[in-house]
Motif scaffolding. Structure first.
Motif, PDB file in Angstrom:
ATOM      1  N   GLU A 228      -4.447  13.537   2.095  1.00 38.19           N
ATOM      2  CA  GLU A 228      -3.348  12.886   1.374  1.00 38.19           C
ATOM      3  C   GLU A 228      -2.576  11.884   2.303  1.00 38.19           C
ATOM      4  OE1 GLU A 228      -1.836  16.311  -1.743  1.00 38.19           O
ATOM      5  OE2 GLU A 228      -1.001  16.356   0.461  1.00 38.19           O
TER       6      GLU A 228
ATOM      7  N   GLU B 141      -4.795   8.846   2.181  1.00 38.52           N
ATOM      8  CA  GLU B 141      -4.424   8.373   0.776  1.00 38.52           C
ATOM      9  C   GLU B 141      -3.343   7.279   0.921  1.00 38.52           C
ATOM     10  OE1 GLU B 141      -6.402   8.114  -1.839  1.00 38.52           O
ATOM     11  OE2 GLU B 141      -4.982   7.071  -3.052  1.00 38.52           O
ATOM     12  N   VAL B 142      -2.058   7.637   1.547  1.00 40.54           N
ATOM     13  CA  VAL B 142      -1.043   6.912   1.469  1.00 40.54           C
ATOM     14  C   VAL B 142      -1.255   5.476   2.190  1.00 40.54           C
ATOM     15  CG1 VAL B 142       1.421   6.655   2.121  1.00 40.54           C
ATOM     16  CG2 VAL B 142       0.485   8.740   1.587  1.00 40.54           C
ATOM     17  N   GLY B 143      -2.269   5.524   3.193  1.00 36.57           N
ATOM     18  CA  GLY B 143      -2.737   4.443   3.996  1.00 36.57           C
ATOM     19  C   GLY B 143      -3.600   3.367   3.355  1.00 36.57           C
ATOM     20  N   ARG B 144      -4.062   4.019   2.200  1.00 34.33           N
ATOM     21  CA  ARG B 144      -5.398   3.086   1.681  1.00 34.33           C
ATOM     22  C   ARG B 144      -4.853   1.787   1.055  1.00 34.33           C
ATOM     23  NH1 ARG B 144      -8.074   3.423  -3.258  1.00 34.33           N
ATOM     24  NH2 ARG B 144      -6.559   5.059  -3.984  1.00 34.33           N
TER      25      ARG B 144
ATOM     26  N   ARG C  94      -4.769   6.780   9.623  1.00 34.45           N
ATOM     27  CA  ARG C  94      -4.157   6.446   8.207  1.00 34.45           C
ATOM     28  C   ARG C  94      -3.817   4.764   8.311  1.00 34.45           C
ATOM     29  NH1 ARG C  94       1.753   8.871   8.158  1.00 34.45           N
ATOM     30  NH2 ARG C  94       2.211   7.514   9.819  1.00 34.45           N
TER      31      ARG C  94
END
Ligand SMILES: Nc1ncnc2c1ncn2[C@@H]1O[C@H](COP(=O)(O)OP(=O)(O)OP(=O)(O)O)[C@@H](O)[C@H]1O
Ligand SMILES: [Mg+2]
Lengths: 629, 233
Positions: free
Chosen positions: B95, B98-101, B146
Motif C-alpha cells: 500500500e 501504491e501511494v507513490g505510484r 515508494r
C-alpha cells in the motif's frame, strides 16, 4: 427475556443511524483535521430534502422507487452541498487555527438553520412510512417493526462497504495515507484538493443518508442538527477520531446503553423525582467518561501523529501599560456614574454587557493563559444560573445564598468535567467540553421535575433591597469588576506563570516541577466558578432561567467575544464582549434572519482574519515596529 | 535539469537559507554536504515546495517551479525521499508503494513493484507487513522504493545513510549507483563523506544556510582545508 431481546434490537437500530452520521464526521476529521460542526446540518438537510423528494417522487408515481430513490438522491444532493462548502469555505482555512475552523463551520450551521426555516417552515414534518416495510415481524412473541430490522442491517453493511472502499481501492489507500501524513502524500504527487473534496462528499453523503433514513422513525424538525451533532461528537471521541470501526463500536455501546436505560426506574433524591430513563444523554456521558480514562484517544483511536506544525507562538503577557491602566480607571469611573445619565433601558443593557464581560474574562482565563479552548463554556454559565434559581425557587433562599450557590455548583461541575478535559488538548478538548455542555443542557431540558424543562423556572427576582434597576446594576458592577480583577491578578501570580508554562511547553514545565494537569484542572475550575457567578447574576437580572442558557449557541457567543477581542491580550476579551453584545443586540432587533447574518459574519471574519483578529493586529504592530527600525 | 538561484528560506522569522544556488545536470549524482543544522533538509524541502521560498528561483526541466504546490512538482517527475522516512505506518508495504505510484513517464526509468523488489529483496518478503513494523533500514528501503514508484526523472534523497549499519550503507551505495545507471538524476544530502565518495560525482558544501564550496569529488578529496573547515566534527 423476549422483551430484552427486542430492546437489544432497538439499540442496534439506533446504533446504525448514529453510526452513519458519526462515521462521516470521523472520516472528514481523519483527513482534513477539521471538526465539522455543520455535519449535523447536513444530517438535518438530508432529512428535509428526502422529505420533499419522497413526497414528490411518490406523487410522480414511482412507488417504492420514489421512497428509496428519494432518500438516496437527497443524500447525493446534500453531499454536493458539502462539496460546495468545502470548496468555498474550508479550503481557505485548512491552515487556520482549529478554533477558527470550528467557528466557521458553526457559521454554516447558523446559515443552514435560517435557510431551512425559510424553505420548510417551523412546523414539524411527518415523513412517509417506508413502502413495503410498514409491518412488523414476530420475534419470540414480540412484534418488531420491519423497518427497524432494515436499519439494523444497514449499519454493518455500510461499515463493510466503507472498509472495502478504504482497503480495496486506490482512492481508499490514498485517503488512509493522507490521514497519517498529508504532507508526505502531497510530496508523492497526490493532489489533496481532490482527495479532500471527495472525502467531504462522502462524509456529507453519509450524514444526509442517516438523516433521510430517520424519516419513517421520527418527525423532521429544526433542532435535529444540534441534537445529532452532540451525539456524533461523543461517538467520534469515544470511538477514536478518524476511526470508522471505532465509530461503529462506540455507536453500538451508546445506543445499547440508551435502549436499556429505559428500564431504570424513577427514584427520589432529596424528595425530587429523578428519572434516569428520560435523560438520554447520560449513557453517552458514562461511556465517554470510562473510555477517556482508559483510552484517552478513544477505543480504536491513536494519539494525534503530527501535532500542528509551527503553531503560533503565544506572546508573553506583558505588564499593563500605564495608558491602558488609566483608560481602565476612566472606564470604571464612567460606569460608576452611568446611572445618573441613562434611564432604565440603558441600565438593563449595561448590566447585561457587564455580565457578559465576566463570562468572556472567565473563558479567556482558560483559553489564553490556560491554552484550553472550550466550546462549552455556557455549561458553567447555565449551571450558575440554575444553582441560584433552584436555591431561590425550591428552598426560598435569599439572593445572597443564590449568588453563592451558583458559582459553587458551576465550580463543582468544573471539577468533575475538568478532570476529564485537562487530559486532552486542542480540538479533542474542545469537543469534550462541548459534549459536557450538551449533557448539562439535556439535564436542564429533561429533568422536568427539578428544572421545569423547556418552560424553565420563572419568578426568580432579587431580594427587595436590590429590585431597583440601579441597585442591581451597582451590584453587578461590583461583582463583575471584582471577578475580572481577581482573574487578572491570578494571571500575574505564580499560578498564572505555571499555567502559561504548562501551555507553552508541558514537558519542560513538568521538568521544573509543575504539575501541569493539576494546574490546568484548577484553572478550568476557576473559569467555571466565574462563569457560574455570571450565570447567577444573570438569573436575578432576568427573573428566569431556561435550558438555552447552557446551549451551544450561548457557548459560541462566549467564544466569539473572546476571539473578537483576541486570545492573546487580557483586555481584548473585555472589549470583545462589549462589541459582540452590541452587535448581537442590534442584529436581533433589526432582522428576522439574524442567524443567517450572524453566521455569514462569523464566516467572513474567519476568512478575513484566518489567524484571528488579534493575531492580525499583532502582526500589523510587528510590521510597524520592523519598519521603525 | 535542476537549477536553484538566490534561494532564501525562513522558518517564521528565522532566516535559514541565504542565497543558496545549485545546479544539477541530467544523469548526475550530486551531494549536498553539511553538518547538523546546516540547512540540507531545508534546501530540499524548499525545492519540493514543502516550505515556501521567500526569494529566489527554482527551475526544473527548464520550468520555473518556485511557489508551485508539492504535488504538482512531484507530478513533473521530481521525487523526494525525506530524512525521517515518513513511512505510512498503518499501510502495508504494497500500500505504501501504491501511494507513490504514478503513470510511466517518458525519458525516465519505469518502475513496478516487482522491479523494485528485485533491487530491494528484503521488501519482497514483507509485502503485507504494516510499515510501522519494519526496521529502520527496511523503512529506508521502502521510502526510496515508494518514491521510485512515481517514475521520477530526478530524486532528492535526504540523508539516505543516516542510522544505517555499515553493511546496509554499502548496499545503499550500490543501489544509488544502480539508479544512476538507469539514467536517474540524484541529489542527496549527507554528513557521511565516505558514503558521498562512494556515489557522488560532485559536491556542494552548505554551512549556516550558505553554499561555501562546490567542486568534483576528486577536487574535494584533494582539498584538506575545506574538509577541515566545514565537515570535520
Ligand atoms: N520546522 C522548523 N522550524 C524552525 N526552525 C527549523 C525547523 N526545521 C529546521 N529548523 C532550523 O533550520 C536549520 C536548518 O535545518 P535543516 O533541517 O535544514 O538542517 P540539516 O542540514 O538537514 O541538518 P541535519 O543533518 O541535522 O538533518 C536548523 O538550524 C534548524 O534548527
Ligand atoms: Mg536534515
Amino acid at each position: 427475556m423476549d422483551f430484552l431481546l427486542v430492546q437489544f434490537l432497538n439499540g442496534l437500530a439506533s446504533a446504525s443511524s448514529l453510526f452513519l452520521v458519526a462515521s462521516g464526521l470521523s472520516i472528514i476529521f481523519g483527513v482534513s483535521r477539521i471538526v465539522n460542526f455543520a455535519h449535523g446540518s447536513f444530517y438535518m438537510l438530508g432529512a428535509y430534502v428526502a422529505w420533499t423528494l419522497t413526497r414528490g417522487l411518490d406523487w410522480v408515481a414511482f412507488g417504492h422507487l420514489g421512497f428509496w430513490g428519494g432518500i438516496l438522491i437527497a443524500a447525493v444532493v446534500v453531499g454536493l452541498l458539502g462539496v460546495i462548502v468545502e470548496i468555498l469555505l474550508l479550503r481557505r482555512i485548512y491552515q487556520a487555527p482549529e478554533l477558527f475552523q470550528l467557528l466557521a463551520t458553526f457559521g454554516v450551521v447558523l446559515i443552514v438553520q435560517d435557510a431551512t426555516l425559510w424553505i420548510w417552515g417551523a412546523q414539524d414534518l411527518l415523513g412517509p412510512r417506508a413502502p413495503g416495510m410498514r409491518g412488523a415481524i414476530d420475534i419470540m412473541g414480540q412484534r418488531f417493526p420491519q423497518y427497524e430490522m432494515l436499519l439494523i442491517v444497514i449499519g454493518p453493511a455500510v461499515l463493510g462497504l466503507l472498509w472495502l472502499l478504504f482497503h480495496r481501492t486506490r482512492w481508499g489507500t490514498l485517503v488512509r495515507a493522507a490521514t497519517l501524513d498529508r504532507e508526505m502524500v502531497a510530496a508523492l504527487g497526490v493532489d489533496q484538493k481532490l482527495l479532500f473534496t471527495s472525502i467531504f462528499f462522502l462524509g456529507s453523503f453519509l450524514a444526509a443518508l442517516g438523516g433521510g433514513l430517520q424519516l419513517p422513525r421520527e418527525p423532521v424538525q429544526l433542532n435535529m442538527d444540534l441534537a445529532i451533532i452532540a451525539d456524533a461528537f461523543v461517538v467520534v471521541v469515544v470511538g477514536g477520531m478518524g476511526s470508522v470501526g471505532g465509530a461503529y463500536l462506540a455507536a453500538l455501546l451508546i445506543a445499547e446503553l440508551q435502549a436499556f436505560m429505559l428500564f431504570v426506574p424513577d427514584f427520589a433524591l432529596f424528595g425530587v423525582t429523578v428519572s434516569i430513563s428520560k435523560m438520554t444523554l447520560i449513557p453517552s456521558f458514562l461511556v465517554m467518561a470510562v473510555v477517556l480514562v482508559v483510552r484517552p484517544y478513544g477505543l480504536l483511536g491513536r494519539p494525534p501523529s503530527h501535532a500542528r506544525i509551527a503553531g503560533a507562538v503565544e506572546p508573553v503577557v506583558r505588564a499593563t501599560p500605564a495608558e491602558l491602566k488609566w483608560l481602565g480607571y476612566a472606564a470604571l469611573a464612567l460606569l460608576v456614574v452611568l446611572p445618573f445619565f441613562v434611564g432604565d433601558y440603558g441600565l438593563i443593557v449595561a448590566t447585561e454587557i457587564l455580565i457578559m464581560v465576566l463570562v468572556a474574562a472567565s473563558l479567556h482565563f482558560m483559553m489564553g493563559p490556560g491554552g484550553m479552548a472550550s466550546f462549552g463554556h455556557a455549561a458553567y454559565f447555565g449551571l450558575g444560573a440554575y444553582g441560584a434559581a433552584l436555591m431561590t425557587k425550591h428552598l426560598m433562599a435569599p439572593m445572597a445564598v443564590g449568588l453563592a450557590a451558583g458559582p459553587l455548583l458551576a465550580g463543582l461541575f468544573g471539577i468533575l468535567f475538568g478532570w476529564f478535559c485537562v487530559r486532552l488538548s486542542g480540538v479533542y478538548l474542545a469537543m469534550l467540553t462541548l459534549a459536557f455542555a450538551q449533557i448539562v443542557w439535556s439535564i436542564a431540558f429533561q429533568w422536568v421535575a427539578m428544572t421545569g424543562g423547556d418552560n424553565g423556572l420563572l419568578g426568580i427576582w432579587p431580594d427587595s433591597w436590590a429590585t431597583g434597576k440601579d441597585v442591581y446594576y451597582y451590584l453587578t458592577l461590583a461583582l463583575c469588576v471584582a471577578g475580572v480583577l481577581v482573574l487578572r491578578r491570578m494571571i500575574y501570580a505564580p499560578f498564572g506563570y505555571a499555567l502559561r508554562a504548562g501551555r507553552d511547553s508541558p514537558l519542560r514545565a513538568e521538568a521544573i516541577g509543575i504539575d501541569v494537569v493539576r494546574v490546568q484542572w484548577a484553572a478550568f475550575t476557576v473559569a467555571a466558578v466565574f462563569a457560574g457567578l455570571a450565570g447567577a447574576l444573570f438569573v436575578y437580572f432576568k427573573g428566569s432561567v431556561f435550558p438555552t442558557y447552557a446551549s451551544i449557541p450561548k457557548s459560541v457567543d462566549a467564544l466569539m467575544m473572546v476571539l473578537m477581542g483576541g486570545v492573546q491580550t487580557i483586555t481584548g476579551p473585555l472589549i470583545g464582549a462589549v462589541v459582540y453584545m452590541g452587535l448581537h443586540e442590534q442584529l436581533v432587533r433589526l432582522t428576522e434572519l439574524w442567524r443567517l447574518v450572524l453566521g455569514a459574519s462569523i464566516i467572513a471574519l474567519v476568512l478575513a482574519f484566518p489567524q484571528g483578529i488579534a493575531g492580525f493586529v499583532v502582526r500589523l504592530w510587528l510590521k510597524g515596529k520592523a519598519e521603525d527600525l | 535539469m535542476l537549477d536553484v538561484k538566490g534561494l532564501h528560506t525562513y522558518y517564521g522569522r528565522a532566516h535559514i537559507l541565504a542565497d543558496v544556488a545549485l545546479s544539477v545536470a541530467k544523469g548526475e549524482v550530486v551531494v549536498l554536504l553539511g553538518r547538523n543544522g546546516a540547512g540540507k533538509s531545508t534546501t530540499m524541502k524548499s525545492i519540493m515546495g514543502l516550505v515556501p521560498a521567500r526569494a529566489g528561483v527554482i527551475r526544473f526541466l527548464d520550468q520555473d517551479i518556485t511557489g508551485r504546490e508539492s504535488h504538482a512538482i512531484a507530478r513533473m517527475g521530481l521525487g523526494y525521499v525525506p530524512e525521517d522516512r515518513r513511512i505510512f505506518a498503518e499501510l502495508t508495504v504494497m500500500e505504501n508503494l501504491e501511494v507513490g505510484r504514478q503513470k510511466p513517464r517518458e525519458g525516465a526509468p519505469t518502475w513496478t513493484a516487482e522491479r523494485l523488489f528485485a533491487i530491494f529483496p528484503n521488501l519482497a518478503e514483507m509485502r503485507d507487513r504494516p510499515g510501522g513494523r519494519m526496521s529502520g533500514g527496511e523503512q529506508q528501503m521502502l521510502t526510496i522504493a515508494r518514491t521510485l514508484m512515481g517514475n521520477p526523472r530526478a530524486i532528492l534523497l535526504d540523508e539516505p545513510s543516516e542510522g544505517l549499519a555499515p553493511v546496509i550503507v554499502e548496499q545503499m551505495a550500490n543501489t544509488i549507483k544502480a539508479l544512476k545507471s538507469e539514467g536517474l538524476t540524484v541529489v542527496l544530502s549527507e554528513q557521511n563523506l565516505h558514503f558521498a565518495h562512494l556515489v557522488a560525482d560532485r559536491a556542494y558544501i552548505i554551512e549556516k544556510g550558505r553554499i561555501r564550496y562546490t567542486g568534483t569529488m576528486g577536487e574535494l578529496a584533494a582539498n584538506d582545508s575545506v574538509r577541515a573547515q566545514y565537515l570535520s566534527v
